[in-house]
Design an enzyme around this catalytic site. Structure first.
Site, short mmCIF file in Angstrom:
data_model
loop_
_atom_site.label_atom_id
_atom_site.label_comp_id
_atom_site.label_asym_id
_atom_site.label_seq_id
_atom_site.Cartn_x
_atom_site.Cartn_y
_atom_site.Cartn_z
N ASN A 193 0.82 -1.26 0.07
CA ASN A 193 0.05 -0.08 0.10
C ASN A 193 0.84 1.36 0.10
OD1 ASN A 193 -1.66 2.15 0.24
ND2 ASN A 193 -2.22 1.45 2.77
N LYS B 167 0.03 4.20 -0.30
CA LYS B 167 -0.61 5.54 0.37
C LYS B 167 -0.32 6.68 -0.52
CE LYS B 167 0.46 3.88 4.87
NZ LYS B 167 0.02 3.61 6.42
N HIS C 93 -9.34 1.31 4.87
CA HIS C 93 -8.00 1.55 5.70
C HIS C 93 -8.17 2.36 7.14
CE1 HIS C 93 -3.94 2.59 6.51
NE2 HIS C 93 -3.67 1.61 5.97
N GLU D 135 -6.60 4.88 7.88
CA GLU D 135 -6.46 6.30 7.69
C GLU D 135 -7.86 6.70 6.92
OE1 GLU D 135 -2.72 5.81 5.49
OE2 GLU D 135 -1.98 5.09 7.30
N GLU E 7 -5.25 -4.88 10.81
CA GLU E 7 -4.06 -3.77 11.07
C GLU E 7 -4.32 -2.95 12.13
OE1 GLU E 7 -2.21 -2.78 6.90
OE2 GLU E 7 -4.03 -1.42 7.16
N GLY F 36 2.63 2.43 10.60
CA GLY F 36 3.50 3.32 10.39
C GLY F 36 4.44 3.85 11.66
N SER G 15 3.62 -2.15 10.34
CA SER G 15 5.11 -2.13 10.50
C SER G 15 5.76 -3.56 10.24
CB SER G 15 5.47 -1.64 11.91
OG SER G 15 5.06 -0.36 12.25
C1 PEP Z 1 -0.81 0.23 5.70
O1 PEP Z 1 -0.63 1.22 5.80
O2 PEP Z 1 -1.53 -0.55 5.48
C2 PEP Z 1 0.50 -0.17 6.80
C3 PEP Z 1 0.28 -1.42 7.13
O3 PEP Z 1 1.41 0.53 6.93
P1 PEP Z 1 2.96 0.15 7.68
O4 PEP Z 1 3.34 -1.06 6.88
O5 PEP Z 1 3.73 1.48 7.33
O6 PEP Z 1 2.87 0.22 9.10
#
Ligand code: PEP
Length: 254
Positions: free
Chosen positions: A9, A11, A96, A98, A168, A174, A214
């Site tokens: 992803n 983003k 997601h 976000e 998630e 992040g 992460s």
């Molecule tokens: C994500 O945005 O779906 C995600 C898991 O981000 P990150 O791997 O940066 O934590």
């Protein structure tokens, strides 16, 4: 046996030239023989067509990061499921954290998006997960159950079997702090139990559940080795070609 999936992803990253460089790196460096591991790259909308052209390999899928909850018409700034299908996009992320946090989207919205995608034969990657505050209050199971029941339980057996779920935890996205393999495994088992109760054991055992938050090359092996974790949805590390291909290699060797 469920297949593994490694999805990236991107983003709201990166700019055009960097996007083209990254796509070319992936085309040249993702191993051609990654049987058992599906790869999905989800760049911003404006790069989707270019990504399809550059990743002109049958074995690398391109997905969107979002889709409209409306069918078509006067919805300025929106992209419909039918539009995605018209450029042969097979996957999209939906829900997601976000989108929940910054755009106020809710399950009712996600449920509409999921239905429209399924009508267009696009596979939704539906994201769920609790905030740190919710985990500290011991509410993580209740939160994830609500996210799943309100967005997915109106689906038929055939439809639910086509969904990918991504667990998630918001506190892991992040932040550099991933859920431990045990924490993630526990939630994946819980999600499978929910699906088994609402649908049946066969569907529950077949549904793909990714972990996101992460994931890096240094922790992918321990996470992806857990019996109910079927791969990862990768944010930050998917923007680094070498790191992302290392994660794919790890998934291939589990
Ligand atoms: C994500 O945005 O779906 C995600 C898991 O981000 P990150 O791997 O940066 O934590």
């Amino acid at each position: 046996m469920r297949k593994k999936i490694v999805a990236g992803n991107w983003k709201m990253n990166p700019n055009y030239d960097e996007a083209i460089d990254l796509l070319n790196f992936l085309k040249d460096n993702i191993p051609t023989d990654h049987s058992g591991v599906d790869i999905i790259i989800c760049p911003p909308f404006i790069y989707l067509i270019e990504a399809k052209k550059i990743l002109n390999r049958q074995d690398i899928y391109v997905g969107a990061q979002n889709v409209s909850s409306f069918t078509n018409g006067a919805y300025t700034g929106e992209i419909s499921a039918a539009m995605l299908k018209s450029i042969n996009i097979n996957y999209t992320i939906i829900g997601h954290s976000e989108r929940r946090q910054y755009f106020g989207e809710k399950e009712e919205n996600f449920s509409k998006k999921i239905k429209l995608c399924l009508q267009e034969h696009i596979t939704p990657i539906y994201c769920v997960g609790e905030t740190l505050e919710q985990r500290n209050n011991g509410e993580q199971l209740k939160v994830v159950e609500k996210q799943i029941s309100e967005a997915l339980y109106n689906l038929s057996d055939d439809e639910i079997a086509k969904i990918i779920i991504a667990y998630e935890p918001v506190w892991a996205i992040g932040t550099g702090v991933n859920a431990t393999p045990d924490q993630a495994q526990q939630m994946h088992v819980f999600i499978r139990e929910l699906i088994a109760k609402k649908y049946n054991q066969t569907i529950s055992q077949g549904i793909i559940i990714l972990y996101g938050g992460s994931v890096k090359a240094s922790n992918a092996k321990e996470l992806f080795s857990m019996p109910d974790i079927d791969g990862g949805l990768i944010g930050g590390a998917s923007l680094k070609g070498k790191e992302f291909t290392s994660i794919i290699n790890i998934a291939m060797n589990i």
